[in-house]
Structure formats: structure tokens, C-alpha cells
Design a protein around this motif. Structure first.
Motif, PDB file in Angstrom:
ATOM      1  N   LEU A  30       0.818  -1.203   0.000  1.00  0.00           N
ATOM      2  CA  LEU A  30       0.000   0.000   0.000  1.00  0.00           C
ATOM      3  C   LEU A  30       0.860   1.266   0.000  1.00  0.00           C
ATOM      4  CD1 LEU A  30      -3.067   0.514   0.028  1.00  0.00           C
ATOM      5  CD2 LEU A  30      -2.917   0.786   2.503  1.00  0.00           C
ATOM      6  N   PHE A  31       1.848   1.328   0.872  1.00  0.00           N
ATOM      7  CA  PHE A  31       2.687   2.522   0.967  1.00  0.00           C
ATOM      8  C   PHE A  31       3.566   2.691  -0.274  1.00  0.00           C
ATOM      9  CE2 PHE A  31       1.663   2.606   5.489  1.00  0.00           C
ATOM     10  CZ  PHE A  31       1.628   3.967   5.742  1.00  0.00           C
ATOM     11  N   THR A  32       4.092   1.588  -0.798  1.00  0.00           N
ATOM     12  CA  THR A  32       4.937   1.683  -1.990  1.00  0.00           C
ATOM     13  C   THR A  32       4.146   2.218  -3.179  1.00  0.00           C
ATOM     14  OG1 THR A  32       6.258  -0.191  -1.213  1.00  0.00           O
ATOM     15  CG2 THR A  32       6.448   0.389  -3.530  1.00  0.00           C
ATOM     16  N   SER A  33       2.911   1.740  -3.322  1.00  0.00           N
ATOM     17  CA  SER A  33       2.066   2.234  -4.418  1.00  0.00           C
ATOM     18  C   SER A  33       1.794   3.719  -4.274  1.00  0.00           C
ATOM     19  CB  SER A  33       0.742   1.452  -4.427  1.00  0.00           C
ATOM     20  OG  SER A  33       0.960   0.072  -4.624  1.00  0.00           O
ATOM     21  N   PHE A  34       1.589   4.180  -3.053  1.00  0.00           N
ATOM     22  CA  PHE A  34       1.303   5.595  -2.825  1.00  0.00           C
ATOM     23  C   PHE A  34       2.561   6.443  -3.012  1.00  0.00           C
ATOM     24  CE2 PHE A  34       0.022   9.414  -0.612  1.00  0.00           C
ATOM     25  CZ  PHE A  34      -1.341   9.495  -0.884  1.00  0.00           C
ATOM     26  N   LEU A  35       3.721   5.919  -2.615  1.00  0.00           N
ATOM     27  CA  LEU A  35       4.969   6.685  -2.714  1.00  0.00           C
ATOM     28  C   LEU A  35       5.374   6.944  -4.162  1.00  0.00           C
ATOM     29  CD1 LEU A  35       7.021   5.045   0.145  1.00  0.00           C
ATOM     30  CD2 LEU A  35       6.603   7.500  -0.097  1.00  0.00           C
TER      31      LEU A  35
ATOM     32  N   LYS B 206      -0.701  10.921   4.661  1.00  0.00           N
ATOM     33  CA  LYS B 206      -1.803  10.881   5.621  1.00  0.00           C
ATOM     34  C   LYS B 206      -2.957   9.988   5.164  1.00  0.00           C
ATOM     35  CE  LYS B 206      -2.810  14.688   7.725  1.00  0.00           C
ATOM     36  NZ  LYS B 206      -3.321  16.046   8.023  1.00  0.00           N
ATOM     37  N   PRO B 207      -3.422  10.038   3.902  1.00  0.00           N
ATOM     38  CA  PRO B 207      -4.537   9.164   3.497  1.00  0.00           C
ATOM     39  C   PRO B 207      -4.212   7.679   3.617  1.00  0.00           C
ATOM     40  CG  PRO B 207      -4.261  10.947   1.937  1.00  0.00           C
ATOM     41  CD  PRO B 207      -3.066  10.988   2.842  1.00  0.00           C
TER      42      PRO B 207
ATOM     43  N   SER C 227      -5.647   4.679   6.183  1.00  0.00           N
ATOM     44  CA  SER C 227      -6.133   3.379   5.707  1.00  0.00           C
ATOM     45  C   SER C 227      -5.467   2.240   6.464  1.00  0.00           C
ATOM     46  CB  SER C 227      -5.853   3.242   4.206  1.00  0.00           C
ATOM     47  OG  SER C 227      -6.478   4.274   3.479  1.00  0.00           O
ATOM     48  N   MET C 228      -4.166   2.359   6.674  1.00  0.00           N
ATOM     49  CA  MET C 228      -3.448   1.327   7.419  1.00  0.00           C
ATOM     50  C   MET C 228      -3.928   1.247   8.866  1.00  0.00           C
ATOM     51  SD  MET C 228      -1.266  -0.584   5.861  1.00  0.00           S
ATOM     52  CE  MET C 228      -0.329  -1.110   7.288  1.00  0.00           C
TER      53      MET C 228
ATOM     54  N   VAL D 258     -11.016   6.231   2.508  1.00  0.00           N
ATOM     55  CA  VAL D 258     -11.462   6.079   1.127  1.00  0.00           C
ATOM     56  C   VAL D 258     -10.445   6.681   0.157  1.00  0.00           C
ATOM     57  CG1 VAL D 258     -13.280   6.693  -0.511  1.00  0.00           C
ATOM     58  CG2 VAL D 258     -13.871   6.063   1.833  1.00  0.00           C
ATOM     59  N   LYS D 259      -9.925   7.856   0.498  1.00  0.00           N
ATOM     60  CA  LYS D 259      -8.945   8.526  -0.359  1.00  0.00           C
ATOM     61  C   LYS D 259      -7.660   7.717  -0.468  1.00  0.00           C
ATOM     62  CE  LYS D 259      -6.569  12.982  -0.901  1.00  0.00           C
ATOM     63  NZ  LYS D 259      -6.351  14.318  -0.319  1.00  0.00           N
ATOM     64  N   GLY D 260      -7.219   7.138   0.660  1.00  0.00           N
ATOM     65  CA  GLY D 260      -5.983   6.366   0.655  1.00  0.00           C
ATOM     66  C   GLY D 260      -6.087   5.098  -0.164  1.00  0.00           C
ATOM     67  N   ILE D 261      -7.201   4.383  -0.025  1.00  0.00           N
ATOM     68  CA  ILE D 261      -7.372   3.134  -0.768  1.00  0.00           C
ATOM     69  C   ILE D 261      -7.470   3.408  -2.261  1.00  0.00           C
ATOM     70  CG2 ILE D 261      -8.976   1.255  -1.222  1.00  0.00           C
ATOM     71  CD1 ILE D 261      -7.362   0.795   1.261  1.00  0.00           C
ATOM     72  N   SER D 262      -8.273   4.421  -2.653  1.00  0.00           N
ATOM     73  CA  SER D 262      -8.446   4.714  -4.069  1.00  0.00           C
ATOM     74  C   SER D 262      -7.157   5.243  -4.707  1.00  0.00           C
ATOM     75  CB  SER D 262      -9.577   5.724  -4.266  1.00  0.00           C
ATOM     76  OG  SER D 262      -9.294   6.917  -3.550  1.00  0.00           O
TER      77      SER D 262
END
Length: 275
Positions: free
Chosen positions: A155-160, A191-192, A196-197, A265-269
């Protein structure tokens, strides 16, 4: 005409599915305000008085539920703090370091998601006994943190991937090292996904039954789900106390979820889109 019939049929199907889904919550809520005899007589009827609070008084004064509640809170908070300290830095290191090495580590973490818990459950408990953590609160915390790493890194790698590197380069020019750059510059942007985590892992830890039941000592109060389980035995059940405990266990989770819902919701999407 056919489209209208199909739409109404779909509406009725969804309505029935929703009613089936919320029926356990309805029964749990109304049963928390009923005496045991009233629950056994008519489980789905409304309570004669919503001011019947004897179940909660008995739960808090005559059982180990308050201690179990505190144990669940301590386990959840301690595990969440460790998760939020370790996983974001691990994901940052994988994403920002050598691509080949990071790719191998990333694949290793993803492979861990493919193995069901029941496969390594018994060897895991033996390892806890070997290192002296079986029967202590440190054992479940260690397991929760290690179990959260694969999905958390994903999850974090995808967001980074969506965080510009120019921000980090500017921080390094200003004299920040990698550790300071991450916690002061990069982490606030996460933060999003962090919310989620917190929600996903917090729900899993708070609602976990198997791990505390098997690992924590039987001579002391365990967690809320294990304590609620004690109200049902071979010869009878205190359904009134059980449902009061269920309602008390839902309230903290509901408050946290409502508080962090928009970030969740924002973090997952965002994580899914950037992955």
C-alpha cells in the motif's frame, strides 16, 4: 419494460441483501437492552425499555470485561505504533533505493501474502515458545506487526510512487538527512494511506480472537472477544451480557472509522490508482 422489471428486480435483491446484512447489528443492539429471558422469548422484538442498563452494570462490575477491554486497547495501540514506525520506512526504502534490490524485497513481501495463517500457525507458536514470548503481550504484538508488513509495504509503496522526488531533493539541499527527510517531508504527505493502514490493521487486531485465545495466558483476562466468548458455555449462555459486550466493543471501532473515513477512502483509491 424489460429494463424497468430488471431495475426493480435488482432493487429488491439489493434491499433483501441489505436487510440480511444489517439484521445481526439490529439484533445485537436491541438485545443489549434486554434481560436474558426476553431475548430467549423473542430475539427480534424491540426491548420493553431501552433504559434497561442492568446488562452493562453487570458487565462492568461482575466480569473481567474492563480488564479485557484495556488489554485489547493496549495490544491495538502498541501494534499500530510499531506498524506506523516500521512499515512506512520499509516501503520508502524499497521505493527509493536500488531498483533491483528493492524489487526483490518487494516480491518477497508480496509472496508472504500468499501463505495462509493456518499453514504456519503451529510453527509460529513453537517459535514464540522458543524465544520466550508465548504467554506474553509481546508475542501477539510481534505477530501483528510482522503480519501487517506485506500488505502495508504494498500500500505505501504504491502511494509513494506518486510523491515527487524533487521534494526530497530540495530537503536534502537544505541539509536534511534521509531519516529527517522522510519523517518531516514525506510522511506528512502519506496521511490518506496512513489512515487506511490504521483502520485496516486496527480492525483486524481489535477483532482478533484466535491469536489472543491461544497465545495469552489462560489464568488472566485476555481481550474483549475472548472475554465475550466466555459468556457462552456448554450448559447455557448469558446472551444479555454477551450482546452488551458486543455493543461496547463496537463503539470504539465505530468512532475511529467515522473520524478517519474520508482519509480511508482517499488512501485506498489513490493507492490502487498509483499501483
Amino acid at each position: 419494460m424489460k429494463s424497468k422489471i430488471l431495475s426493480w428486480g435488482l432493487f429488491v435483491f439489493i434491499l433483501i441483501a441489505v436487510l440480511l446484512y444489517i439484521s445481526p447489528f439490529y439484533i445485537s443492539f436491541i438485545s443489549a437492552f434486554k434481560p436474558n429471558g426476553e431475548i430467549m422469548r423473542d430475539p427480534v422484538a424491540l426491548p420493553e425499555s431501552f433504559f434497561y442498563l442492568e446488562n452493562f452494570k453487570f458487565l462492568l462490575a461482575k466480569t473481567d470485561f474492563p480488564k479485557a477491554f484495556l488489554n485489547s486497547a493496549l495490544l491495538t495501540i502498541a501494534a499500530e505504533l510499531c506498524i506506523l514506525f516500521i512499515i512506512p520506512m520499509a516501503a520508502y526504502g524499497i521505493e527509493r533505493t536500488n531498483k533491483r534490490v528493492g524489487s526483490w524485497i518487494y516480491t518477497y513481501f508480496l509472496a508472504a501474502m500468499m501463505v495462509p495463517f493456518t499453514v504456519y500457525m503451529i510453527p509460529l507458536f513453537r517459535q514464540l515458545k522458543f524465544i520466550g514470548l508465548f504467554g506474553t503481550f509481546y508475542g501477539p504484538i510481534l505477530i501483528y506487526v510482522s503480519g501487517a508488513i506485506p500488505f502495508g509495504v504494498l500500500l505505501f509503496t504504491s502511494f509513494l510512487k506518486g510523491v515527487p522526488r524533487e521534494i526530497e531533493e530540495a530537503a536534502k539541499i537544505d541539509g536534511c538527512n534521509s531519516f529527517k527527510t522522510f519523517w518531516q517531508i514525506v510522511f506528512p504527505l502519506l496521511k490518506p494511506v496512513t489512515a487506511s493502514m490504521v483502520i485496516l490493521n486496527g480492525l483486524g487486531i481489535w477483532n482478533d480472537f484466535l491469536m489472543p485465545m491461544l497465545v495469552l495466558p489462560s489464568s488472566k483476562p485476555k481481550t474483549i472477544n475472548v472475554e465475550i466468548y466466555q459468556f457462552v458455555d456448554q450448559f447455557g449462555a448469558r446472551w444479555d451480557i454477551l450482546f452488551a459486550g458486543v455493543l461496547c466493543s463496537i463503539i470504539p471501532v465505530f468512532i475511529v472509522f467515522v473520524s478517519l473515513q474520508k482519509y480511508f477512502v482517499k488512501g485506498i483509491s489513490a493507492g490502487a490508482a498509483k499501483g
